[in-house]
Design an enzyme around this catalytic site. Sequence first.
Site, PDB file in Angstrom:
ATOM      1  N   HIS A 121       0.794  -1.412  -0.016  1.00  0.00           N
ATOM      2  CA  HIS A 121       0.145   0.025  -0.050  1.00  0.00           C
ATOM      3  C   HIS A 121       1.036   1.308   0.122  1.00  0.00           C
ATOM      4  O   HIS A 121       0.269   2.310  -0.154  1.00  0.00           O
ATOM      5  CB  HIS A 121      -1.000  -0.098   1.080  1.00  0.00           C
ATOM      6  CG  HIS A 121      -0.327   0.348   2.605  1.00  0.00           C
ATOM      7  ND1 HIS A 121      -0.170  -0.637   3.515  1.00  0.00           N
ATOM      8  CD2 HIS A 121       0.087   1.368   3.254  1.00  0.00           C
ATOM      9  CE1 HIS A 121       0.278  -0.323   4.686  1.00  0.00           C
ATOM     10  NE2 HIS A 121       0.489   1.087   4.386  1.00  0.00           N
TER      11      HIS A 121
ATOM     12  N   ASP B 127       0.042  -7.677   1.611  1.00  0.00           N
ATOM     13  CA  ASP B 127       0.611  -6.368   1.625  1.00  0.00           C
ATOM     14  C   ASP B 127       2.096  -6.062   1.270  1.00  0.00           C
ATOM     15  O   ASP B 127       2.660  -5.292   2.272  1.00  0.00           O
ATOM     16  CB  ASP B 127      -0.183  -5.612   2.734  1.00  0.00           C
ATOM     17  CG  ASP B 127       0.121  -4.065   2.600  1.00  0.00           C
ATOM     18  OD1 ASP B 127       0.235  -3.495   1.356  1.00  0.00           O
ATOM     19  OD2 ASP B 127      -0.138  -3.475   3.742  1.00  0.00           O
TER      20      ASP B 127
ATOM     21  N   GLY C  20       3.473   6.590   8.237  1.00  0.00           N
ATOM     22  CA  GLY C  20       4.733   6.683   7.747  1.00  0.00           C
ATOM     23  C   GLY C  20       5.630   5.832   8.173  1.00  0.00           C
ATOM     24  O   GLY C  20       6.773   5.397   7.648  1.00  0.00           O
ATOM     25  N   ASN C  21       5.117   4.873   9.439  1.00  0.00           N
ATOM     26  CA  ASN C  21       5.994   3.741   9.786  1.00  0.00           C
ATOM     27  C   ASN C  21       5.794   2.599   8.814  1.00  0.00           C
ATOM     28  O   ASN C  21       6.523   1.564   8.619  1.00  0.00           O
ATOM     29  CB  ASN C  21       5.606   3.574  11.004  1.00  0.00           C
ATOM     30  CG  ASN C  21       6.390   4.212  12.170  1.00  0.00           C
ATOM     31  OD1 ASN C  21       5.895   5.058  12.759  1.00  0.00           O
ATOM     32  ND2 ASN C  21       7.789   3.933  12.274  1.00  0.00           N
ATOM     33  N   SER C  22       4.866   2.675   8.062  1.00  0.00           N
ATOM     34  CA  SER C  22       4.342   1.270   7.091  1.00  0.00           C
ATOM     35  C   SER C  22       5.586   0.904   6.183  1.00  0.00           C
ATOM     36  O   SER C  22       6.070   1.923   5.787  1.00  0.00           O
ATOM     37  CB  SER C  22       3.274   1.586   6.398  1.00  0.00           C
ATOM     38  OG  SER C  22       2.009   1.865   6.782  1.00  0.00           O
TER      39      SER C  22
ATOM     40  N   GLY D 134     -10.676 -23.789  -5.218  1.00  0.00           N
ATOM     41  CA  GLY D 134     -11.860 -23.232  -5.644  1.00  0.00           C
ATOM     42  C   GLY D 134     -12.988 -23.738  -4.827  1.00  0.00           C
ATOM     43  O   GLY D 134     -14.047 -24.295  -5.162  1.00  0.00           O
TER      44      GLY D 134
END
Length: 382
Positions: free
Chosen positions: A126, A156, A228-230, A286
Amino acid sequence: MRRLWLLFAQTVTVALALYVVVHAMRPDWLDRPAPRLVGGTAASPAAVLQAPPQPVAGSYREAAGRAMPAVVNILTSKALRQNHPLLRDPFFRKFFGDRLPREEQLSSLGSGVIVSPDGYILTNNHVVEAADEIEVVLADGRKAPAKVVGTDPETDLAVIRIAAKNLPVIVLGRADQARVGDVVLAIGNPFGVGQTVTMGIISAVGRNNLHINQFENFIQTDAAINFGNSGGALVDTSGNLIGINAAIYSQTGGSVGIGFAIPVTTAKSVMEAIIKSGQVVRGWIGIETQDITPELADSFGLSRESGAIIAGVVRDGPADRAGIKPGDILLAVQGKAVANTSEMLVLIAQLPPGQKAKMTVIRKDRQSTLDVMVGKRPRAVE
């Protein structure tokens, strides 16, 4: 005269005894350097006592010093196209009138961790998704443009790369050995103020069902993690990377002591797959599943509360062709027991597409093993 000698001998004996006791109990009292007298100057004429350098007990400066050089700031920019809603905003048009710009740059901040001297950097998906340009700012102030090597929205995670020399590289730790109560440091660039280190403990491991990512196995920490730490580093007290900071639980947008990091074991496997093929390839059969709860067990008359109930089967998918039907209970994948839907998802994702895998199911109190030809998991829509 004899009395004086006796008094002297007793005094020496007591002094030696005190020395032995102090040496055994508080040796630092004997080794402590004397304060240094600093002479006065024109600005400060008075002489003062200056304490000598002392080791700081309980400090994590060594761990921070090892890890900080390998943690970078990430600047991303995205072009505002002519049809962007902002360009149709009346307040925006008030300043530009009819001379609207064809594109404007909006910058955002995130963090990343250098994991290879070849310039590979781990960060969150992200942080870099949909970015037109990416710039990396190293801890020593150097700047370098970066390119996306590959992304994995389902965890992510993303891998970007810069072309630079003499890069500091972080050491990968052992997230599988992390335990609740271990001290950890979170390093990143919160709110764009600059590189910052916060401290906390591991609050929990193996957190899932948070509905943040498709594949979840988070390390939870109370070390302060903010915007901002991401993509930044979660390190142990030796400065080794044990997680990539990814998310927080907050009703205000600031840290409330509940942060989540992706374990380095997951990050490493995703990174290796991205570097090798540009994406992460996972198995898929599936099916849609549901955890067996005590209520469901009572409702269906089940004698067990572990496994996953097959709630749906994709028509003509791998499971459908193998004979798996809604209502079956999946007990094991390739001989590995399935405790819940989260474990089942991970076990199936680890299967190589194009190969058969054995699935153990229960149908109407009858257990059977079916061979399923594993397919390739469709890529998540970013």
